[in-house]
Structure formats: structure tokens, C-alpha cells
Design a protein around this motif. Structure first.
Motif, short mmCIF file in Angstrom:
data_model
loop_
_atom_site.label_atom_id
_atom_site.label_comp_id
_atom_site.label_asym_id
_atom_site.label_seq_id
_atom_site.Cartn_x
_atom_site.Cartn_y
_atom_site.Cartn_z
N TYR A 1 57.20 23.07 64.42
CA TYR A 1 57.49 22.48 63.74
C TYR A 1 58.49 23.11 62.23
O TYR A 1 59.72 22.72 63.16
N THR B 1 59.97 22.82 57.00
CA THR B 1 59.38 22.17 55.68
C THR B 1 59.73 23.48 54.50
O THR B 1 60.88 23.17 53.93
N CYS B 2 59.73 24.47 54.82
CA CYS B 2 59.54 25.56 54.20
C CYS B 2 60.79 26.54 54.36
O CYS B 2 61.13 27.23 53.33
N CYS C 1 56.57 30.61 54.76
CA CYS C 1 56.31 28.86 54.58
C CYS C 1 54.79 29.14 54.64
O CYS C 1 53.83 30.36 54.92
N VAL C 2 54.15 27.85 53.71
CA VAL C 2 52.76 27.89 52.93
C VAL C 2 52.30 27.08 53.93
O VAL C 2 50.78 26.55 53.21
N CYS C 3 52.76 26.14 54.50
CA CYS C 3 52.53 25.22 55.43
C CYS C 3 50.49 25.66 55.94
O CYS C 3 51.03 26.29 56.84
ZN LIG Z 1 56.23 25.45 55.42
#
Ligand SMILES: [Zn+2]
Length: 319
Positions: free
Chosen positions: A125, A128-129, A102-104
Motif C-alpha cells: 500500500y 495514498t490516504c 482509507c477509501v482505496c
Molecule cells: Zn487509501
């Protein structure tokens, strides 16, 4: 009900601030519960929350615990000294396909939500990823920034059985979503570290404040994913002040260091904690002496109120 295997309890302070009377009561109960069953007590410093762990706090916590008369049966485990063990557990989760990169950032997670959620420190969360990157390396290359790893939380509720708190059902996927097990700086996250080190230390009994009940469901999922046993959980209500607010680790709260500096007899603090936990003890008693008086059935079900009068009495109890 006594269990056949020997009880191993633990004291696990986070050295991010001074310990206060609320901690004292919880740590004493953890100690008493294990000792009353003839078990062992281990100490672990949960010092992975790097930005919040201040220098000298580990020593300060050790001094406070020793001042209270708490004893532990092996050298303290300092979590930050066991990073390879924790990282191996993260790698095992990756190998089992239980995580994804996850890059968020925190701000992005917050923005991705349609409405802010009340009462949650961490926003849920939204996933998203999930299925976005084949590997951590690929995620970092493609996003051009550091990636963490999130645990894929299975859908559905789990029931957490507690030896004290009423049974409760938690839906982690719905409530907090996939949570971080390895942070974007590649250090292991709190829940992962708790679960791995409880197993590593052979802890069979986890007694702590009931503010950590929601964490328990996340830990339950991680234990299952890693094939680790669930400990016996005991969540006690917190100590609150006059206004019913919980004691928090803020500088203005009453610390054990302050009581010690003012010459308070620690046996009076122990007696206060014991009586607040339904135990019959003299006005001054050591932690070890009080052990035999502990019975989980006698611990009050409501938060312990530590009001001005109680504090005045404690401050008057000079050694
Ligand atoms: Zn993410």
C-alpha cells in the motif's frame, strides 16, 4: 529451556476449506509442544474472512480435529462471536492515532503501483490516504463510499525471534506498507483479530507454518501499539507434496475428511506426523500418547515431504 509461566498453546484453523495432512501436522505439533511443557491448549475458529468461510466448515474442522485425537481445555472461541471485543481494539488504535481511514479499493492500490510486485498476494500500500481524512465518517462522506482503517506502520526493521526459525528482520513499512485493521465493511481484519484474540485467550505460544512468518512482523507491530505481549513464536516448515509444492486448501488436495471416510486409522496419521517431526513413536499412536515424545530440537529443519508412497501407506492403515 522451560519458562516459569505456564504455557498456553492454541489451535487456530480458518474454516475456509477442508483440513488436510499439512494442517494435521502443524496442529499436532502445536498441541504436543504445549502439552510436552505441561501447558494448556485452546481452540479458536478464525472465521472472519466472511466470503471465504463456507457453511458447515466450522463443524467439519471440529470433527477433523477430534478425529485426530486433539483435545482443548476450554470451549472453542469463535472469532465472529467476539466482534465487539475486536472492534474495541480497533477503537483503541484509532484513539491512539495509530490508524487512518482509507477509501482505496484493492484494484486502486494495484493501479497506484508503478510495477507489480512478484510473490506478494497483497500489493504494497503506497500510503495514498495517509493524512487525507480527519475521521472515518469524514472519509466516507467525502469519498461517497465505505472506508476501512489502516495501521500506520512505523518505519524501520524489527527482528522477529522465533524458537525454531532463524531470527529474521522485517521492514513492514517497506514491504507491505500500512495494512488494514478494519475492512471497508467495518469488520476487523485478520492480523488485528489474531493479535487481540491471542491476548484475550492468554496464549503464550504460537506454533504454526512458516508461511505465516511475514504476518508475524505485522502482528509484532500491532502488539506493540496495543500494549500486548509478544507470544513465543514457533514457525515450522510446511508439508509439501512429491513435487515440493505446499499442500493448499484446495478441493483436490487430500483432506482429513477423505482419510476418515476411507476408514483410515487416525493413529496412523498421528504416527506419520510425529515421525515427520522427529519423534520416536509406535506405528499407531494417539495424539495424547505421543505428547511426551515431542522435542522442538528434534524437529527437522526442512519441509516434510508427503509423497505417493507415504499416502499409500496411510491409506492402507485401516482402523
Ligand atoms: Zn487509501
Amino acid at each position: 529451556m522451560r519458562r516459569a509461566s505456564p504455557v498456553v498453546g492454541r489451535l487456530a484453523p480458518s474454516p475456509t476449506g477442508l483440513l488436510h495432512l499439512g494442517h494435521a501436522r502443524t496442529f499436532l505439533c502445536a498441541f504436543w509442544s504445549a502439552r510436552a511443557a505441561g501447558g494448556r491448549v485452546l481452540l479458536r475458529m478464525e472465521d472472519l474472512d466472511a466470503p471465504r468461510v463456507r457453511p458447515g466448515m466450522i463443524d467439519a474442522a471440529l470433527r477433523d480435529l477430534a478425529w485426530l485425537g486433539l483435545e482443548w481445555d476450554a470451549a472453542p472461541l469463535v472469532q465472529s462471536h467476539g466482534l465487539p471485543r475486536l472492534q474495541a481494539a480497533v477503537a483503541e488504535l484509532v484513539r491512539r492515532g495509530a490508524t487512518y481511514p482509507c477509501v482505496c479499493s484493492r484494484a486502486e492500490v494495484r493501479r497506484a503501483l508503478s510495477a507489480p510486485q512478484a510473490g506478494e498476494v497483497e500489493p504494497r500500500y503506497p500510503g495514498t490516504c495517509r493524512e487525507r481524512f480527519p475521521s472515518l465518517e469524514a472519509a466516507e462522506r467525502r469519498a461517497g463510499r465505505a472506508a476501512g482503517l489502516r495501521f500506520r506502520v512505523p518505519d524501520g526493521e524489527v527482528e522477529i525471534r522465533d524458537a525454531f526459525a532463524p531470527p529474521a528482520r522485517y521492514d513492514v513499512a517497506r514491504d507491505s506498507g500500512d495494512f488494514v485493521v478494519s475492512k471497508r465493511d467495518h469488520t476487523p481484519a485478520y492480523q488485528l483479530a489474531v493479535v487481540v484474540d491471542d491476548a484475550f485467550q492468554g496464549v503464550t505460544e504460537v506454533l504454526r507454518g512458516d508461511d505465516l512468518l511475514p504476518s508475524t512482523a505485522r502482528q509484532w507491530h500491532l502488539q506493540r501499539a496495543l500494549g500486548l505481549p509478544h507470544p513465543r513464536w514457533i514457525h515450522l516448515p510446511l508439508v509439501v507434496d512429491d513435487a515440493g509444492r505446499r499442500f493448499a486448501k484446495r478441493a483436490d488436495d487430500l483432506s482429513l475428511a477423505e482419510l476418515r471416510a476411507r476408514g483410515v486409522d487416525p493413529r496412523a496419521v498421528v504416527a506419520w506426523a510425529a515421525r515427520a517431526s522427529g519423534m520416536v513413536v509406535p506405528e499407531r499412536v494417539t495424539a495424547a500418547q505421543a505428547s511426551a515424545a515431542f522435542a522442538l530440537e528434534s524437529v527437522p529443519r526442512e519441509p516434510v515431504r508427503c509423497d505417493g508412497q507415504t499416502l499409500a501407506r496411510l491409506f492402507a492403515a485401516r482402523g
